[in-house]
Design an enzyme around this catalytic site. Structure first.
Site, short mmCIF file in Angstrom:
data_model
loop_
_atom_site.label_atom_id
_atom_site.label_comp_id
_atom_site.label_asym_id
_atom_site.label_seq_id
_atom_site.Cartn_x
_atom_site.Cartn_y
_atom_site.Cartn_z
N HIS A 189 0.81 -1.06 -0.05
CA HIS A 189 0.05 -0.11 0.07
C HIS A 189 0.82 1.14 -0.09
O HIS A 189 0.82 1.95 1.10
CB HIS A 189 -0.92 -0.08 1.24
CG HIS A 189 -2.14 0.87 1.08
ND1 HIS A 189 -2.05 2.02 1.04
CD2 HIS A 189 -3.42 0.31 0.69
CE1 HIS A 189 -3.45 2.75 1.05
NE2 HIS A 189 -4.04 1.57 0.80
N GLU A 351 -1.97 -0.37 -6.00
CA GLU A 351 -1.93 -1.79 -5.29
C GLU A 351 -2.30 -2.80 -6.29
O GLU A 351 -3.35 -3.17 -6.91
CB GLU A 351 -2.87 -1.83 -4.13
CG GLU A 351 -2.88 -0.86 -3.28
CD GLU A 351 -4.31 -0.66 -2.38
OE1 GLU A 351 -4.70 -1.54 -1.61
OE2 GLU A 351 -5.00 0.40 -2.62
#
Ligand code: NAG
Ligand code: NAG
Ligand code: NAG
Ligand code: NAG
Ligand code: NAG
Ligand code: NAG
Ligand code: NAG
Ligand code: NAG
Length: 401
Positions: A189, A351
């Site tokens: 992330h 992501e």
């Protein structure tokens, strides 16, 4: 019992001692290779700094993070900062799922207790991982997640290995479900600003160019970003079209159609794009071309994302509001017109992952990529972030490990 306790105490001491000697004064672990240097911390197995020299030879720190390792546990208002969400990334509808007729309830830590996000309030990116290995160009973290933690079934043992080679950041993640079938989905992330907040003309990332060459479709979501089971087309020319041609993140940010694109009342992106390479036939993810690319004309830095994963979440930092500080290695100290914070659209999160919440969409038939057990293969995620600066760098090199 006593012998075991002594053994564990000795082991802890060894790991602790090894760790301390390898950390810099801010509690970070550094690895490097030609053209690239990065710092990592045990909290969330997170990247905290990523340095490249831009096309003018100026070193830029192009990811968000905090100045020191201890602050991550203190300021939890900005979680998932460069970390590994787990054991199940993104959202779980109603914090429930079913495996073999048994319903499980996970900790509901978003929308006032309506759903689970990133593995719950004590998800993997809120915990200090163990540093299992650290060399000049590689670091490996491990975590053990016990049965019942955050409501998930079964023990899981996981590792994350980050390696740098010239102009390239390699990510390898693995997880083994030791005792029961359980959902597993990991990701990195990382929040990017390819200008290191040092572009005098803008503090945001709306001028970054982005492309998703394989993503003509995306997962449809409701007003709180929970998948509703349907898959939507990203029609050519629409706000979500990043496949037909590269486009700036901000190109469509003021168009009426973008309102609600990232949830109720939200203008921007927080979408799970499908990576559709079926027509390519058998392919090697390392050579088949990037699933995503992000670049900035200001710094001349471009990152091409290669991965074995079948979906790609892009978040344009719509919720940033000036409360998140930038690091001492970023921004300006001599420009009083520019607060040292991340403004709305100040960054981009990318992501690599699988189709989000597919554990609640059995008709998608993705259980083999989302449910793992003692009888299945382990969970695996691989990715490479290959950088070029002013057109030179990773693409002209062999990047295989
Ligand atoms: C940037 O260039 C300087 C000067 O050549 C060098 O010392 C430094 O290591 C470079 N930074 C990176 C991240 O390669
Ligand atoms: C750690 O970083 C935070 C945020 O930058 C800062 O407020 C704090 O003083 C730092 N702590 C130490 C021990 O350096
Ligand atoms: C994680 O480690 C840091 C030191 O780097 C420490 O300050 C912090 O309290 C630890 N946090 C947790 C949640 O264990
Ligand atoms: C939502 O979860 C709760 C338990 O947290 C459960 O009682 C309820 O049946 C679930 N609702 C749906 C629609 O699945
Ligand atoms: C950056 O912008 C500020 C005003 O916002 C200005 O005072 C300064 O001269 C600019 N610096 C450069 C290097 O352009
Ligand atoms: C955005 O990029 C274009 C060139 O691609 C440039 O003309 C413009 O000034 C940039 N805007 C900002 C705010 O940096
Ligand atoms: C800004 O964002 C932070 C972190 O999400 C939040 O705690 C804070 O309430 C927000 N402030 C405003 C004024 O919206
Ligand atoms: C401000 O600092 C930047 C580097 O951070 C430098 O490029 C610029 O020339 C400085 N401006 C002034 C007016 O000193």
């Amino acid at each position: 019992m006593v012998a075991t306790a002594v053994f564990h105490a000795a082991l802890t001491l060894v790991l602790f001692t090894a760790g301390v000697s390898a950390q810099n004064p801010d509690g970070k672990y550094t690895i490097s290779a030609e053209g690239i240097r990065a710092n990592f911390i045990p909290y969330g197995a997170s990247i905290s700094n990523l340095f490249l020299n831009d096309s003018n030879g100026v070193e830029r720190d192009i990811v968000l993070g905090f100045d020191n390792a201890s602050y991550y546990s203190i300021d939890k208002k900005h979680p998932h900062l460069g970390g590994v969400p787990g054991r199940y990334a993104n959202r779980i509808k109603n914090g429930t799922f079913e495996i073999d007729g048994v319903t499980y309830n996970t900790v509901k830590n978003e929308n006032n207790g309506v759903n689970t996000i990133h593995g719950g309030s004590n998800g993997w990116d809120y915990r200090n991982w163990t540093v299992a290995a650290h060399t000049d160009n590689s670091i490996t973290f491990t975590i053990f997640d016990k049965d019942g933690e955050q409501g998930f079934p079964g023990d899981v043992q996981s590792f994350v290995q980050y390696t740098l080679t010239p102009y390239t950041w390699h990510l390898k993640m693995g997880a083994t479900a030791l005792t029961k079938k359980t959902p597993i989905m990991l990701s990195s992330h990382t929040y990017w600003n390819l200008d290191g907040f040092q572009n005098n003309d803008t503090a945001n990332a709306l001028n970054h160019t982005f492309s998703l060459p394989y993503s003509g479709q995306r997962v449809a979501v409701d007003g709180i970003l929970i998948p509703d089971g349907t898959i939507l087309p990203n029609e050519k020319g629409s706000v979500n079209d990043f496949w037909s041609a590269p486009k700036k993140i901000g190109t469509d940010i003021s168009k009426p159609e973008i309102l609600g694109n990232c949830g109720s009342g939200c203008s921007g992106y927080d979408n799970c794009f499908i990576v559709n390479r079926a027509q390519e036939g058998p392919y090697d993810w390392r050579t088949k071309g990037p699933v995503a690319s992000l670049s900035s004309d200001f710094s001349g830095i471009k990152v091409d994302v290669f991965t074995d994963q079948d979906a790609f979440q892009m978040y344009s930092c719509n919720s940033m509001n000036g409360s998140m500080p930038i690091k001492a290695t970023q921004g300006f100290f001599n420009n009083t017109n520019r607060p040292r914070v991340v403004e709305k659209y100040g960054c981009v999160v990318m992501e690599v992952e699988d189709w989000i919440d597919s554990i609640n969409q059995p008709e998608w038939q993705r259980e083999k990529k989302n449910i793992f057990g003692p009888e299945t293969d382990p969970y695996v995620l691989q990715a490479e972030y290959r950088f070029t600066v002013g057109g030179k760098g990773a693409t002209s090199r062999k990047t295989e490990l």
